[in-house]
Design a protein around this motif. Structure first.
Motif, PDB file in Angstrom:
ATOM      1  N   VAL A  97       0.840  -1.197   0.000  1.00 11.51           N
ATOM      2  CA  VAL A  97       0.000   0.000   0.000  1.00 11.51           C
ATOM      3  C   VAL A  97       0.879   1.253   0.000  1.00 11.51           C
ATOM      4  N   VAL A  98       1.965   1.206   0.772  1.00  8.41           N
ATOM      5  CA  VAL A  98       2.871   2.344   0.826  1.00  8.41           C
ATOM      6  C   VAL A  98       3.433   2.642  -0.560  1.00  8.41           C
ATOM      7  N   GLU A  99       3.854   1.585  -1.274  1.00  8.87           N
ATOM      8  CA  GLU A  99       4.438   1.790  -2.597  1.00  8.87           C
ATOM      9  C   GLU A  99       3.402   2.206  -3.627  1.00  8.87           C
ATOM     10  N   SER A 100       2.216   1.627  -3.551  1.00 10.20           N
ATOM     11  CA  SER A 100       1.227   1.881  -4.596  1.00 10.20           C
ATOM     12  C   SER A 100       0.469   3.190  -4.402  1.00 10.20           C
ATOM     13  N   GLU A 101       0.231   3.590  -3.147  1.00 10.35           N
ATOM     14  CA  GLU A 101      -0.585   4.773  -2.903  1.00 10.35           C
ATOM     15  C   GLU A 101       0.157   5.921  -2.224  1.00 10.35           C
ATOM     16  N   MET A 102       0.911   5.587  -1.179  1.00 11.23           N
ATOM     17  CA  MET A 102       1.497   6.658  -0.374  1.00 11.23           C
ATOM     18  C   MET A 102       2.705   7.310  -1.055  1.00 11.23           C
ATOM     19  N   THR A 103       3.343   6.594  -1.963  1.00  8.74           N
ATOM     20  CA  THR A 103       4.463   7.200  -2.699  1.00  8.74           C
ATOM     21  C   THR A 103       3.979   8.376  -3.539  1.00  8.74           C
ATOM     22  N   ALA A 104       2.867   8.186  -4.224  1.00  6.72           N
ATOM     23  CA  ALA A 104       2.320   9.257  -5.068  1.00  6.72           C
ATOM     24  C   ALA A 104       1.948  10.480  -4.233  1.00  6.72           C
ATOM     25  N   ALA A 105       1.447  10.240  -3.013  1.00  6.72           N
ATOM     26  CA  ALA A 105       1.070  11.355  -2.142  1.00  6.72           C
ATOM     27  C   ALA A 105       2.317  12.129  -1.697  1.00  6.72           C
ATOM     28  N   LEU A 106       3.415  11.415  -1.386  1.00  6.68           N
ATOM     29  CA  LEU A 106       4.637  12.105  -0.995  1.00  6.68           C
ATOM     30  C   LEU A 106       5.196  12.926  -2.159  1.00  6.68           C
ATOM     31  N   VAL A 107       5.122  12.380  -3.363  1.00  4.85           N
ATOM     32  CA  VAL A 107       5.564  13.129  -4.541  1.00  4.85           C
ATOM     33  C   VAL A 107       4.763  14.429  -4.666  1.00  4.85           C
ATOM     34  N   LYS A 108       3.490  14.338  -4.376  1.00  5.22           N
ATOM     35  CA  LYS A 108       2.640  15.531  -4.437  1.00  5.22           C
ATOM     36  C   LYS A 108       3.068  16.556  -3.391  1.00  5.22           C
ATOM     37  N   PHE A 109       3.409  16.068  -2.200  1.00  3.55           N
ATOM     38  CA  PHE A 109       3.893  16.979  -1.160  1.00  3.55           C
ATOM     39  C   PHE A 109       5.199  17.645  -1.584  1.00  3.55           C
TER      40      PHE A 109
END
Length: 587
Positions: free
Chosen positions: A281-293
């Motif tokens: 889940v971290v790789e599939s979803e939370m990575t994209a959110a960090l990139v956005k931050f």
């Protein structure tokens, strides 16, 4: 209590002093008396403390609405009076003044009162008949301040009461979460995580999580900010599957929040939030959110996210890091905000062990070089301070070819803190580069720093020479350090002469007795310097060298020189000379 008879003898003197000072017009006198409550209670005894002192304090708390400093001290001292009222059996009497203090508008006083209430509750196991009514009065009273104060008490009281009372408490807590006042909802949100730890799993899923979801979508960003912390707390309580089902939707909601302060808080706690989810889940979803931050429009959010880059990369695969996060890191290295660049510089070196040697050389070294040349000194400092982690991955050869030229350039940086940071890392670099390479590229700089314009840098340079001697040995120092130091001892600038003499003193313990013999004449000569500062530095150097010298050298050279200096025209020189002679007597 104010009208009590004071004719019983000296035993009543302490309480009389207390009352007199509490009525004093001077706030500091009243504060001093409050700080003495435990002493007064000891003098009174447990019974009189319960029957007279505690009610008096409650009255005082009710009347002194404007004396926040006094009330804060009272709230703190009451929590320590449990032994003085008769122990656990009578601890409940302290709840009355503390309840009054919980109603104050001043947050510091209220929070300290809540803290003391918790101490009392801990000593009242099984006192449901007193605690639940107290909580009900606070949570449903007429003042918002009591509602706020009640929120953190739910988790303290809940485990020790009956199932019926627990149900009533959950209903009261739900009402706090729905309160019309934002500050009350914020307090409830802050307390929700702790309350979630003590309720059953069914009640957590069925009652608290829905309340939490609503608070996370609250119209006030002050409430939503607090919700971020609860995502971490509740995520640790739940299993990864439950956290994915119940907490991840709330994390999604918060990281897309319109308020930058909420996004900042999510970025600030991002690695901890990632730990509540499975790696997939971290790789599939939370990575994209960090990139956005990392691409956020607000520099504060980008800064918070930049601090988390390395920590997050440690939680995902190298492939994810290279594909999604490294492009962002390259952008951050040239970000318009120096705070963002400094934040990246403080963590980017830590990516070297994560990516390995090849990727470090290809992907990270260009970023290191860019940040080492950053116009803002903080970014340069942050890179320098983490050089050791890169060297462990790259090895000496790669480091010397890529980063060392930039490091040498920074040795003459205009910011003295950068020069200082370079000096502090020189011994580490020396041990890793080896003597031959060090002599060729860096040894000359170490002497140059002794002549730096900033005293702190010169002091660090002295310590650096001693550490280098310990790394490479006395023979190396005799060839590469001592001759240059002795040259500075006769420099035309007195500051350089002072530094050189201090360097001689520092080297004494590292080079050994034979080498000191070659340094001692320079110190003796410095005792005749026309500048008093140089002469008293010579006194201190002689004192430092004496323990490493033979007795004959001390008697023939050091002691006579110091005795001469005791008659110097300058009082400081006299003082240091006498101090050194006193020290010699102990040898």
């Amino acid at each position: 209590m104010a009208d009590m008879d004071m004719s019983d003898g000296d035993e009543l003197a302490p309480i009389k002093i207390l009352i007199d000072e509490l009525r004093n017009d001077d706030p500091q006198a009243r504060l001093k008396s409050i700080r003495r409550l435990s002493t007064i209670a000891t003098a009174l005894g447990a019974e009189r403390t319960r029957d007279e002192l505690v009610p008096y304090l409650n009255e005082m708390a009710s009347e002194m609405e404007d004396e926040d400093e006094v009330l804060l001290a009272m709230a703190e001292e009451l929590g320590g009076l449990i032994p003085h009222v008769g122990g656990k059996a009578y601890a409940h009497v302290l709840l009355t003044p503390l309840e009054t203090l919980c109603a104050t508008e001043e947050a510091l006083v209220r929070d300290k009162a809540v803290e003391s209430v918790k101490k009392v509750i801990e000593s009242m196991a099984g006192a449901e008949e007193r605690l639940v009514p107290l909580l009900k009065r606070l949570a449903t009273g007429d003042y918002n301040s009591t509602h706020i104060a009640s929120a953190p008490l739910f988790s303290a009281i809940y485990p020790s009461v009956s199932a019926g009372s627990q149900g009533e408490m959950r209903s009261m807590f739900a009402q706090l979460c729905r309160d019309d006042i934002p500050m009350v909802r914020k307090a409830a949100c802050q307390a929700l995580g702790g309350f979630g730890k003590v309720v059953s799993v069914n009640h957590l899923h069925g009652e608290l999580i829905p309340l939490f979801a609503k608070l996370a979508a609250d119209e006030q960003d002050s409430v939503r900010i607090v919700a971020v912390e609860n995502c971490v707390t509740l995520g640790k309580i739940l299993s990864p599957e439950q956290s994915h089902l119940l907490i991840l939707p709330i994390i999604r909601l918060l990281h897309q929040d319109k308020g930058w302060r909420v996004r900042y808080m999510v970025a600030e706690r991002y690695c901890e939030l990632a730990d509540t989810q499975a790696k997939a889940v971290v790789e599939s979803e939370m990575t994209a959110a960090l990139v956005k931050f990392l691409k956020d429009s607000e520099p504060e959010v980008r800064t918070a996210a930049a601090f988390k880059v390395t920590g997050f990369c440690e939680r995902v695969s190298v492939g994810v890091t290279l594909q999604h996060l490294m492009p962002c890191a390259r952008d951050l290295a040239v970000d318009s905000s120096h705070h963002v660049r400094a934040a990246l510089a403080s963590v980017i070196m830590g990516l070297a062990p994560v990516l390995g040697k090849n990727h470090t050389i290809e992907q990270l070294v260009p970023l290191f070089l860019s940040l080492l040349k950053d116009e803002h000194h903080e970014a340069r400092l942050n890179i320098i301070s983490k050089l050791d982690s890169v060297n462990q991955v790259m090895g000496v050869d790669s480091l010397s070819q890529s980063l060392l030229p930039a490091i040498i350039e920074l040795a003459e940086d205009r910011q003295w803190r950068v020069r200082l940071a370079i000096i502090e890392h020189i011994p580490l670099l020396a041990s890793q580069l080896g003597a031959a390479f060090f002599e060729e590229r860096l040894a000359k700089m170490c002497i140059t720093w002794l002549a730096d314009s900033v005293s702190t840098v010169r002091g660090a340079a002295i310590a650096n020479l001693k550490r280098l001697t310990e790394v490479f040995g006395v023979e190396w120092a005799a060839q590469n350090i001592m001759p240059q130091v002795l040259e500075l001892c006769v420099h035309s600038n007195y500051l350089y002469r002072m530094t050189a003499i201090s360097a001689v003193a520092a080297l004494g313990g590292a080079v050994g007795r034979d080498s000191i013999k070659g340094l001692l004449p320079a110190v003796v000569q410095a005792s005749k310097d026309p500048v008093p500062n140089c002469r008293f530095n010579a006194s201190k150097a002689l004192q430092a060298l004496a323990p490493f010298m033979e007795g004959t050298a001390v008697d023939r050279q050091i002691r006579p020189t110091l005795q001469t200096l005791t008659g110097d025209d300058d009082p400081d020189v006299q003082f240091f000379a006498r101090t050194a002679l006193t020290q010699l007597k102990a040898l």
